[in-house]
Enzyme design. Structure first.
Site, short mmCIF file in Angstrom:
data_model
loop_
_atom_site.label_atom_id
_atom_site.label_comp_id
_atom_site.label_asym_id
_atom_site.label_seq_id
_atom_site.Cartn_x
_atom_site.Cartn_y
_atom_site.Cartn_z
N ARG A 35 0.83 -1.22 0.00
CA ARG A 35 0.00 0.00 0.00
C ARG A 35 0.86 1.26 0.00
O ARG A 35 0.54 2.25 0.66
CB ARG A 35 -0.93 0.04 1.22
N ARG A 39 -3.93 6.63 0.84
CA ARG A 39 -4.45 7.85 1.46
C ARG A 39 -3.48 8.60 2.37
O ARG A 39 -3.73 9.75 2.72
CB ARG A 39 -5.72 7.53 2.24
N ARG A 48 -7.51 10.89 -6.10
CA ARG A 48 -8.67 10.09 -5.71
C ARG A 48 -9.96 10.91 -5.85
O ARG A 48 -10.97 10.41 -6.31
CB ARG A 48 -8.45 9.63 -4.27
N ASP A 85 -6.95 -3.19 -6.97
CA ASP A 85 -7.43 -3.78 -5.72
C ASP A 85 -7.74 -5.26 -5.96
O ASP A 85 -8.04 -5.65 -7.09
CB ASP A 85 -8.69 -3.07 -5.22
N TYR A 161 -14.46 -11.97 1.24
CA TYR A 161 -15.21 -10.74 0.94
C TYR A 161 -16.47 -11.07 0.14
O TYR A 161 -17.52 -10.45 0.34
CB TYR A 161 -14.32 -9.75 0.17
#
Ligand code: CP3
Length: 354
Positions: A35, A39, A48, A85, A161
């Site tokens: 990562r 952010r 973004r 992702d 998920y």
């Protein structure tokens, strides 16, 4: 030039990450961070905003390339992981996937064999075509000494998920389905193995030089279930990719796999193993490093905290693991409240500048 010298020269022209993954011990270990785009970087937050939603960012090559390059502009990292992702696979299979602000991923859950009917494996590569464009663009734009890493989620982690419909669970519904009806759960896993294999092959065709498989939730599996749902699907993917690209180095990340890591390496044939912050360094050095290149394992919260404790831990990791094939990384991805200057400090320490 005689043949030996020529061979050695060619070898040393190879990029650092690839050399370590082929088993070489480098005097300064290569470094990249899970990562590394995200952010915690103001420039990421800016891009973004332009993209609107998160999946748009993943599927817009120009923007995905931009955010992939952002950490490379700031830091002297050895590798770049393409921006995307793991949940683009269920999206490409036709499951409803959304990323909600402050909530993370939300999927329309699939909880039984009937639910599998929404999945259509035929359109996966077409749907993911923008990702391959991102990879091609990155190979043009990345500095020549940086390795481009492609990736996918491992089937078990993606399945969690898909079955739970969101993150932050203990995978209870997926584990229960897998125990009660292993045959129908296998159908889901088979779809994921096939889609992930073709996706990774196309990533390499497009220019990815190393692959990482993220099994972020393998740690919730009991011993026999770990073999069945983490090791076995990973082995099938590794075999499938190697059938087409025999030399591409592959890193496995069976997070929380603990003592199963050695068996994971032996049975899957991965070249490298990414270790979470829980893995004891000396055990890893003695037990795992003879089997594979190690990657890891600074605690992502210590990267947030910084200071003398972080400096000491970075040095200890490099001192303990750096005498064999080793890639410096975190135990898990960078979190949003990480001060960017702590990343710079870690890179400096690993490079041995202070
Ligand atoms: O820089 C990189 O490492 C490449 C990009 C990357 C992302 N996700 C971008 C991302 C990679 C390699 C991933 C992998 C991923 N995605 C994993 C496996 C690794 C891990 O962290 O365990 C998992 C489990 C996911 C699923 C996922 N994606 C979750 C649970 C979330 C929400 C949590 C969060 O941090 O918000 C995401 C969203 C996501 N993926 C973000 C980023 C930068 C943040 C979304 C945003 O910008 O709004």
């Amino acid at each position: 030039m005689n043949e030996t010298v020529k061979a050695r020269t060619m070898e040393t022209n190879e990029k650092t990450l690839i050399r370590t993954l082929k088993g070489e011990t480098l005097s300064v270990p290569p470094i990249w961070l899970m990562r590394q785009a995200g952010r915690y970087l103001p420039e990421y937050r800016e891009t973004r905003k332009q993209a609107g939603n998160f999946l748009e960012l993943c599927y817009t090559p120009e923007l995905a390339i931009e955010v992939t390059l952002q950490p490379i502009r700031r830091y002297d990292l050895d590798a770049s992981i393409m921006f995307c992702d793991i949940l683009v696979i269920p999206d490409a299979l036709g499951q409803d996937v959304a990323f909600r602000e402050g909530e993370g991923p939300v999927l329309e859950p699939i909880q039984n064999v009937q639910g599998l009917s929404v999945l259509n494996p035929d359109g996966v590569l077409d749907h993911l075509a923008p990702v391959f464009e991102t990879i091609k663009g990155l190979r043009r734009e990345l500095p020549a000494d940086k390795t481009l890493i492609g990736f996918a989620g491992s089937p078990w982690t993606v399945a969690i998920y898909m079955v739970e419909g969101r993150g932050g669970t203990d995978g209870g519904k997926a584990r229960s389905w897998a125990y009660k009806e292993p045959d129908t759960f296998s159908q889901l896993m088979d779809v994921l193995v096939a889609a992930t294999t073709e996706y990774l092959i196309m990533q390499v065709d497009s220019g990815a030089e190393v692959l990482q498989l993220f099994d972020s939730w393998s740690g919730v599996l009991s011993e026999d279930q770990f073999r069945k749902w983490s090791i076995d699907p990973t082995r099938r993917i590794v075999d499938g990719v190697r059938a087409v690209h025999p030399d591409v180095p592959i890193i496995g990340f069976p997070r929380g796999g603990g003592l199963m890591a050695a068996e994971f390496i032996r049975e899957t044939g991965v070249n490298g193993i990414s270790m979470d912050a829980n893995v004891p360094l000396e055990w890893a050095r003695d037990t795992l490093q003879p089997l594979a290149t190690l990657q890891g394992n600074l605690d992502n919260q210590l990267l947030v905290a910084g200071g003398a404790e972080m400096d000491m831990t970075v040095r200890r990791i490099v001192d303990t693991l750096g005498k064999g094939p080793f890639i410096f990384n975190l135990g898990h991805g960078i979190v949003p409240n990480t001060p960017p200057e702590h990343v710079a400090r870690v890179v400096e320490l690993v490079r041995g500048q202070s």
